[in-house]
Design an enzyme around this catalytic site. Structure first.
Site, PDB file in Angstrom:
ATOM      1  N   LYS A 181      37.912  37.543  41.274  1.00 51.97           N
ATOM      2  CA  LYS A 181      38.591  36.005  41.530  1.00 51.97           C
ATOM      3  C   LYS A 181      38.800  35.037  41.179  1.00 51.97           C
ATOM      4  O   LYS A 181      39.951  34.325  40.548  1.00 51.97           O
ATOM      5  CB  LYS A 181      38.025  35.682  43.474  1.00 51.97           C
ATOM      6  CG  LYS A 181      38.609  34.624  43.835  1.00 51.97           C
ATOM      7  CD  LYS A 181      39.592  35.074  44.607  1.00 51.97           C
ATOM      8  CE  LYS A 181      40.423  33.567  44.608  1.00 51.97           C
ATOM      9  NZ  LYS A 181      41.401  33.726  45.892  1.00 51.97           N
ATOM     10  N   LYS A 249      38.038  23.203  42.727  1.00 49.79           N
ATOM     11  CA  LYS A 249      36.887  24.080  43.106  1.00 49.79           C
ATOM     12  C   LYS A 249      36.834  25.248  41.979  1.00 49.79           C
ATOM     13  O   LYS A 249      35.882  25.584  41.304  1.00 49.79           O
ATOM     14  CB  LYS A 249      36.544  24.188  44.630  1.00 49.79           C
ATOM     15  CG  LYS A 249      35.620  24.900  44.868  1.00 49.79           C
ATOM     16  CD  LYS A 249      35.472  26.358  45.484  1.00 49.79           C
ATOM     17  CE  LYS A 249      37.006  26.663  46.777  1.00 49.79           C
ATOM     18  NZ  LYS A 249      36.693  28.005  46.871  1.00 49.79           N
TER      19      LYS A 249
END
Ligand code: NAD
Length: 304
Positions: A181, A249
């Site tokens: 990811k 993030k």
């Protein structure tokens, strides 16, 4: 590629924690597929949709997971996942032994590994299963899911993955899903930055960027981002979707992973700075396609 199996699955009792932009449609798809879904979230207005689709909203994590065969989390970042899963009133304190935890959130790989280890010690099975495809993919149940954990647990989650996604790949051991990811977010962030520069370039030279991107989308520069986002970018519509704050993030996760792997990723560093600039300019709650505003600001163009 996707390990699709038959669709005639028995109903599974699911506790689903985190009904936000992604979790809400995913929980609805699971309920519509015939699973028993008990949802818990901080934004309780999300219960209306879940209940309309056959699930139920409940007031605590304990209530959501106490009879669950599968517990799903779709939360912003690792502090929320750790609190919800490991906390005193969390999933591992209340779910039945042997339950499978599927964490669809994007968090740092070491947190996924630590949660899997804590789960094993407490008698739970754990998969990290971050997703790609954005809000559109969640609404259409066409997400791509990158899964870390054991082959056995991956195989046992087939009916869940089929209800929310189109592609699901077992990419390795615990944490591997998060590493993949991170790679995904690198490519997505870099692509947005370049599409933003392409728009600014075409408009600066008096070319219709909408028509230009239509041409790009059909050639080698074509991508899923051009397919689903080019019209809203040219129209400067930046309702999320995926917030700049969340992509910020994710760029932190990429930087940590690069350090851990002892590799230099110069383009990742540049993209991280552009996303940080978007946040600093006050655009953190806009969609990440608002990188266009950052490139415009660099050039003294567009609205502030
Ligand atoms: P979001 O902020 O819309 O949703 C997060 C949800 O978690 C909210 O509903 C909130 O109420 C809930 N929550 C937070 N703390 C909680 C707690 N302690 N107990 C119960 N519920 C709690 O975020 P999102 O966009 O749905 O993203 C979720 C995750 O999926 C993130 O890790 C994100 O990086 C990832 N992701 C998002 C997208 C996207 O396009 N939005 C795409 C792929 C992956």
């Amino acid at each position: 590629m996707a390990a699709h199996a038959t669709r005639s699955h028995p109903m599974t009792r699911i506790g689903f924690i985190g009904l936000g932009i992604m979790g809400s449609p995913m929980a609805s798809h699971l309920a519509k597929a015939g699973h028993e879904v008990l949802g818990h979230t901080l934004n309780t207005d999300a219960y209306r949709r879940l209940e309309a689709d056959g699930g139920r909203g409940v007031g605590s994590i304990a209530e959501a997971v106490k009879d669950a065969e599968v517990v799903i989390t779709m939360l912003p970042n690792h502090p929320q996942v750790e609190q919800v899963v490991l906390g005193e009133d969390g999933v591992f304190a209340h779910a039945p032994q042997g339950a499978l935890l599927i964490d669809f959130s994007t968090i740092r790989p070491e947190s996924s590994i630590a949660i899997a280890e804590a789960g094993a010690a407490a008698g739970f099975r754990v998969l990290d299963a971050p997703v790609s495809g954005g809000q559109v993919g969640a609404e259409q149940a066409t997400l791509s899911i990158m899964v870390g954990g054991t082959e056995y647990d991956f195989a046992s989650a087939t009916s869940i993955f089929e209800a929310v996604g189109k592609t699901f790949v077992h990419v390795g051991a615990h944490g591997a899903g998060q590493v993949v990811k991170a790679a995904n977010q690198l490519v997505v962030g870099g692509t947005y930055a370049l599409v933003a520069e392409a728009i600014v370039l075409m408009e600066a030279l008096g070319v219709d960027a909408g028509k230009g991107l239509d041409a790009l989308a059909g050639g080698l520069a074509g991508s899923r981002i051009l397919e689903v986002k080019r019209k809203t970018m040219v129209a400067r519509e930046f309702t999320p979707g995926f917030r700049i704050d969340l992509h910020h993030k994710d760029m932190g996760i990429i930087a940590d992973a690069a350090r851990q792997g002892d590799v230099a990723l110069p383009t990742a560093a540049l993209v991280a700075s552009l996303i940080a600039a978007g946040r600093a300019q006050g655009h953190g709650s806009l969609d990440h396609s608002a990188l266009l505003k950052v490139i415009e600001n660099l050039n003294g163009r567009g609205e502030k």
